[in-house]
Write a protein that holds these residues in place. Structure first.
Motif, PDB file in Angstrom:
ATOM      1  N   ARG A  67     -36.905  52.434 101.013  1.00 20.43           N
ATOM      2  CA  ARG A  67     -36.114  52.999 102.116  1.00 20.43           C
ATOM      3  C   ARG A  67     -36.833  54.212 102.675  1.00 20.43           C
ATOM      4  N   LEU A  68     -36.951  54.259 104.000  1.00 26.20           N
ATOM      5  CA  LEU A  68     -37.579  55.362 104.711  1.00 26.20           C
ATOM      6  C   LEU A  68     -36.580  55.978 105.687  1.00 26.20           C
ATOM      7  N   GLU A  69     -36.880  57.170 106.123  1.00 28.89           N
ATOM      8  CA  GLU A  69     -36.163  57.734 107.271  1.00 28.89           C
ATOM      9  C   GLU A  69     -36.642  56.980 108.503  1.00 28.89           C
ATOM     10  N   HIS A  70     -35.790  56.800 109.472  1.00 28.31           N
ATOM     11  CA  HIS A  70     -36.123  56.020 110.662  1.00 28.31           C
ATOM     12  C   HIS A  70     -37.318  56.630 111.402  1.00 28.31           C
ATOM     13  N   ALA A  71     -38.427  55.888 111.452  1.00 25.02           N
ATOM     14  CA  ALA A  71     -39.640  56.373 112.121  1.00 25.02           C
ATOM     15  C   ALA A  71     -40.416  55.266 112.823  1.00 25.02           C
ATOM     16  N   GLY A  72     -39.909  54.043 112.816  1.00 25.51           N
ATOM     17  CA  GLY A  72     -40.581  52.969 113.537  1.00 25.51           C
ATOM     18  C   GLY A  72     -41.233  51.942 112.621  1.00 25.51           C
ATOM     19  N   ARG A  73     -41.506  50.767 113.216  1.00 22.82           N
ATOM     20  CA  ARG A  73     -42.045  49.639 112.456  1.00 22.82           C
ATOM     21  C   ARG A  73     -43.459  49.876 111.957  1.00 22.82           C
ATOM     22  N   ALA A  74     -44.259  50.626 112.694  1.00 19.90           N
ATOM     23  CA  ALA A  74     -45.630  50.874 112.248  1.00 19.90           C
ATOM     24  C   ALA A  74     -45.616  51.609 110.904  1.00 19.90           C
ATOM     25  N   ARG A 142     -50.813  33.354 120.504  1.00 22.67           N
ATOM     26  CA  ARG A 142     -52.218  33.433 120.890  1.00 22.67           C
ATOM     27  C   ARG A 142     -52.794  34.816 120.622  1.00 22.67           C
ATOM     28  N   ALA A 143     -51.959  35.736 120.151  1.00 23.97           N
ATOM     29  CA  ALA A 143     -52.435  37.076 119.798  1.00 23.97           C
ATOM     30  C   ALA A 143     -53.303  36.984 118.548  1.00 23.97           C
ATOM     31  N   PHE A 144     -54.284  37.839 118.446  1.00 23.67           N
ATOM     32  CA  PHE A 144     -55.162  37.849 117.283  1.00 23.67           C
ATOM     33  C   PHE A 144     -54.405  38.268 116.030  1.00 23.67           C
ATOM     34  N   PHE A 145     -53.496  39.233 116.155  1.00 19.38           N
ATOM     35  CA  PHE A 145     -52.778  39.775 114.999  1.00 19.38           C
ATOM     36  C   PHE A 145     -51.346  40.057 115.433  1.00 19.38           C
ATOM     37  N   GLY A 161     -57.684  51.101 108.878  1.00 20.73           N
ATOM     38  CA  GLY A 161     -56.906  52.313 109.113  1.00 20.73           C
ATOM     39  C   GLY A 161     -55.406  52.098 109.211  1.00 20.73           C
ATOM     40  N   LEU A 162     -54.936  50.889 108.853  1.00 18.36           N
ATOM     41  CA  LEU A 162     -53.505  50.567 108.907  1.00 18.36           C
ATOM     42  C   LEU A 162     -52.963  50.666 110.339  1.00 18.36           C
ATOM     43  N   PHE A 163     -51.643  50.599 110.472  1.00 15.34           N
ATOM     44  CA  PHE A 163     -51.003  50.664 111.786  1.00 15.34           C
ATOM     45  C   PHE A 163     -51.000  52.098 112.291  1.00 15.34           C
ATOM     46  N   ASP A 164     -51.165  52.255 113.584  1.00 15.40           N
ATOM     47  CA  ASP A 164     -51.103  53.565 114.224  1.00 15.40           C
ATOM     48  C   ASP A 164     -49.639  53.969 114.323  1.00 15.40           C
ATOM     49  N   GLU A 165     -49.248  54.979 113.555  1.00 10.13           N
ATOM     50  CA  GLU A 165     -47.840  55.375 113.481  1.00 10.13           C
ATOM     51  C   GLU A 165     -47.349  56.131 114.711  1.00 10.13           C
ATOM     52  N   ASP A 174     -49.104  46.058 116.521  1.00 10.05           N
ATOM     53  CA  ASP A 174     -49.843  44.980 115.873  1.00 10.05           C
ATOM     54  C   ASP A 174     -51.049  44.557 116.710  1.00 10.05           C
ATOM     55  N   LEU A 175     -50.892  44.528 118.024  1.00 12.38           N
ATOM     56  CA  LEU A 175     -52.019  44.149 118.883  1.00 12.38           C
ATOM     57  C   LEU A 175     -53.138  45.186 118.809  1.00 12.38           C
ATOM     58  N   GLU A 176     -52.769  46.464 118.743  1.00 14.46           N
ATOM     59  CA  GLU A 176     -53.771  47.529 118.645  1.00 14.46           C
ATOM     60  C   GLU A 176     -54.517  47.443 117.314  1.00 14.46           C
TER      61      GLU A 176
END
Length: 191
Positions: A67-74, A142-145, A161-165, A174-176
């Motif tokens: 469980r995290l504090e709400h900060a987004g899917r990344a 058709r997206a790469f990721f 470098g994982l997802f850009d938060e 995910d596209l980035e």
């Protein structure tokens, strides 16, 4: 056999659909000892924590909850990737209901290092049994990721470098990241 895949599911206020998603993951052709499920709750305000706690009792595989504090899917996906114990990470959205061969197909598609494996996604108006019909060509992104249904080696994900938060709203993270994975030389596969 050993742990081969970690299915990472970010979730936010999905108490209604998450049980369908998780129960489909409990009914896999892959041995339950070969995969774990990591649910990362991005600060839900509904009964998601209680839903996951109840489902942990029926899970044949390891089902972990963060469980995290709400900060987004990344950020949620990063927390799941870092907590993952397996060499292959499969990202799945919490509103996805998968076929029985979902985990086995992702694992079988990783035939060599350096692959991003995209699985099929079929849109349905209500939770439906995805095992009733074979995937169609147009069910593949058709997206790469595309993190609705994608897998990659954990070490490659960390190397990128994982997802850009800084992506906190819906989409594009995910596209980035896919762009950075492609720059590392990863190639596209399909489960």
């Amino acid at each position: 056999m050993g742990l081969k895949a970690s299915v990472v599911i970010p979730t936010y206020n999905s108490q209604e659909l998450l049980p369908f998603c998780l129960r489909a993951l409990f009914d896999q052709t892959a041995p339950p000892t070969s995969y774990e499920v990591v649910v990362v709750d991005d600060g839900s305000t509904d009964d998601t924590p209680a839903v996951v706690a109840a489902l942990q009792k029926e899970a044949p595989c390891t089902l972990r909850y963060i469980r995290l504090e709400h900060a987004g899917r990344a950020r949620a996906r990063n927390a799941g990737a870092l907590a993952a114990r397996a060499p292959i990470i499969i990202f799945l959205d919490s509103d996805m209901i998968v076929r029985r061969e979902f985990v086995a197909s992702h694992l079988a598609a990783h035939t060599r290092p350096g692959l991003v494996v995209n699985g099929s996604v079929r849109n349905t108006p209500v939770p439906a049994d995805p095992n009733e019909k074979a995937p169609q060509y147009n069910d593949y992104s058709r997206a790469f990721f595309a993190t609705g249904n994608v897998s990659v080696e954990r070490e490659k994900l960390i190397a990128a470098g994982l997802f850009d938060e800084s992506f906190v709203e819906y989409g594009w993270e995910d596209l980035e990241l896919g762009h950075r994975l492609r720059q590392l030389g990863l190639k596209r596969g399909k489960s």
